[in-house]
Scaffold this active site. Structure first.
Site, PDB file in Angstrom:
ATOM      1  N   SER A 161      -8.241  15.523  23.291  1.00  0.00           N
ATOM      2  CA  SER A 161      -7.873  15.699  24.689  1.00  0.00           C
ATOM      3  C   SER A 161      -8.791  14.881  25.588  1.00  0.00           C
ATOM      4  CB  SER A 161      -7.888  17.185  25.041  1.00  0.00           C
ATOM      5  OG  SER A 161      -7.217  17.435  26.260  1.00  0.00           O
ATOM      6  N   ASP A 180       4.064  18.522  24.240  1.00  0.00           N
ATOM      7  CA  ASP A 180       2.920  18.794  25.109  1.00  0.00           C
ATOM      8  C   ASP A 180       3.364  19.131  26.537  1.00  0.00           C
ATOM      9  OD1 ASP A 180       0.446  18.886  26.371  1.00  0.00           O
ATOM     10  OD2 ASP A 180      -0.330  17.133  25.310  1.00  0.00           O
ATOM     11  N   HIS A 204       0.149  20.809  22.814  1.00  0.00           N
ATOM     12  CA  HIS A 204      -1.150  20.168  22.999  1.00  0.00           C
ATOM     13  C   HIS A 204      -2.213  20.763  22.079  1.00  0.00           C
ATOM     14  CE1 HIS A 204      -3.967  17.736  25.316  1.00  0.00           C
ATOM     15  NE2 HIS A 204      -4.783  18.778  25.421  1.00  0.00           N
TER      16      HIS A 204
END
Length: 322
Positions: free
Chosen positions: A114, A232, A287
């Site tokens: 991330s 996501d 995600h």
């Protein structure tokens, strides 16, 4: 951006073998691996330790360094929400350069989860010492975010950062203290972004004056691999993982290869692309929902031992000991 969720990872002890001492062939070298976690995570999280163990299990002899921005897990987690990203990257530059194994290795590999992905890219562009061989990012916001994820009602650190981002993302306070604000990028507010952004506008070389060192350093990568999560909804837009631009009104996606950042080669991405060194991989799931199988494949393909000749071609000296 949320803490890493890993499926069925095997846990093994980290090896004490020096990273450039191959267990398979005297003519091969195993590079160390540096990992930077995402928003809301910390270096002591069990899932992150399992990733480190898996890296060593797949490639025996791998020395793994988990980046930390504080001495304890609570401080490290808070630093993912509150802090100056420019100062944090400077701290990491010093941290990696001071590590006796990392600083004497011929090069290192880098794995970013991330927001840790764009921060590792910032490390490469701004210092890159020790130099990064392969950079792999999962769900990273390379072209920024246009929304901020909702926080749990009991997560006061996250909620505080969220409130600041929503109410005054372009204030000097937010741009120097609220981490997600420093990679916020709404295409409808580009003028404010270019004027006020503390971090992303700089490392993406989007301002009129380009930093040639950033371009040179990123172009020196052997491989830049970007993973995007198909489902996501946390990192918005998800296509930011591929450096794509998304029109917030129409949803139209402009891929990296059609954008000025690539066509005019602001960052060296075009150089990498023309040499076949850029990879864009879409994987299923939300995600940071990464299966052990996907991680194992990435570790095998991108972080495996290298022949000494491959490193020599980059002008790096392979070292066998401290």
């Amino acid at each position: 951006m949320r803490p890493i969720a890993l499926l069925a990872l095997a846990t093994t002890a980290l090896s004490a073998v020096l990273p450039w001492q191959s267990t398979a062939d005297i003519d091969e070298t195993q590079l160390p691996l540096v990992i930077w976690h995402g928003l809301g995570d910390d270096f002591e999280r069990e899932g992150l330790k399992e990733v480190a163990s898996l890296a060593e299990s797949v490639n025996p002899g791998t020395y793994v360094h988990l980046i930390r921005l504080a001495d304890d897990s609570s401080g490290d987690r808070s630093a993912t929400f509150i802090g100056n990203v420019t100062e944090q990257i400077s701290l990491v530059c010093d941290q990696l350069a001071a590590d006796p194994i990392l600083r004497t290795a011929p090069a290192i590999n880098a794995l970013g989860f991330s927001q840790g992905g764009q921060f590792l890219r910032g490390y490469i562009e701004r210092c890159n010492s020790p130099p990064v061989h392969n950079l792999v990012t999962f769900g990273s916001q390379h072209n920024g975010i246009s929304e901020f994820e909702s926080c749990a009602s009991t997560d006061w650190v996250c909620r505080g950062a969220e409130a600041l981002l929503r109410s005054g993302r372009w204030t000097s306070f937010a741009q120097s203290r609220v981490v997600p604000a420093q990679y916020f990028r709404d295409p409808t507010e580009l003028d404010l972004y270019l004027e006020k952004s503390n971090f992303l506008a700089d490392i993406n070389n989007e301002r009129a004056v380009k930093n040639e060192t950033y371009k040179k350093n990123l172009a020196s990568l052997n491989r830049f691999v970007m993973y995007m999560f198909e489902d996501d909804t946390v990192a918005v837009p998800k296509e930011s993982a591929f450096f794509s631009e998304v029109d917030p009104t129409t949803g139209e996606v402009t891929p990296l290869h059609e954008r000025p950042i690539y066509k005019e080669d602001w960052l060296g991405l075009k150089q990498l692309g023309e040499k076949g060194k850029l990879e864009f991989i879409t994987i299923p799931g939300q995600h940071m929902q990464i299966s052990a199988k996907i991680l194992q494949e990435a570790f095998t393909k991108y972080f495996g031992p290298l022949e000494e000749s491959a490193l020599s071609l980059q002008g790096l000296v392979v070292q066998r000991g401290l």
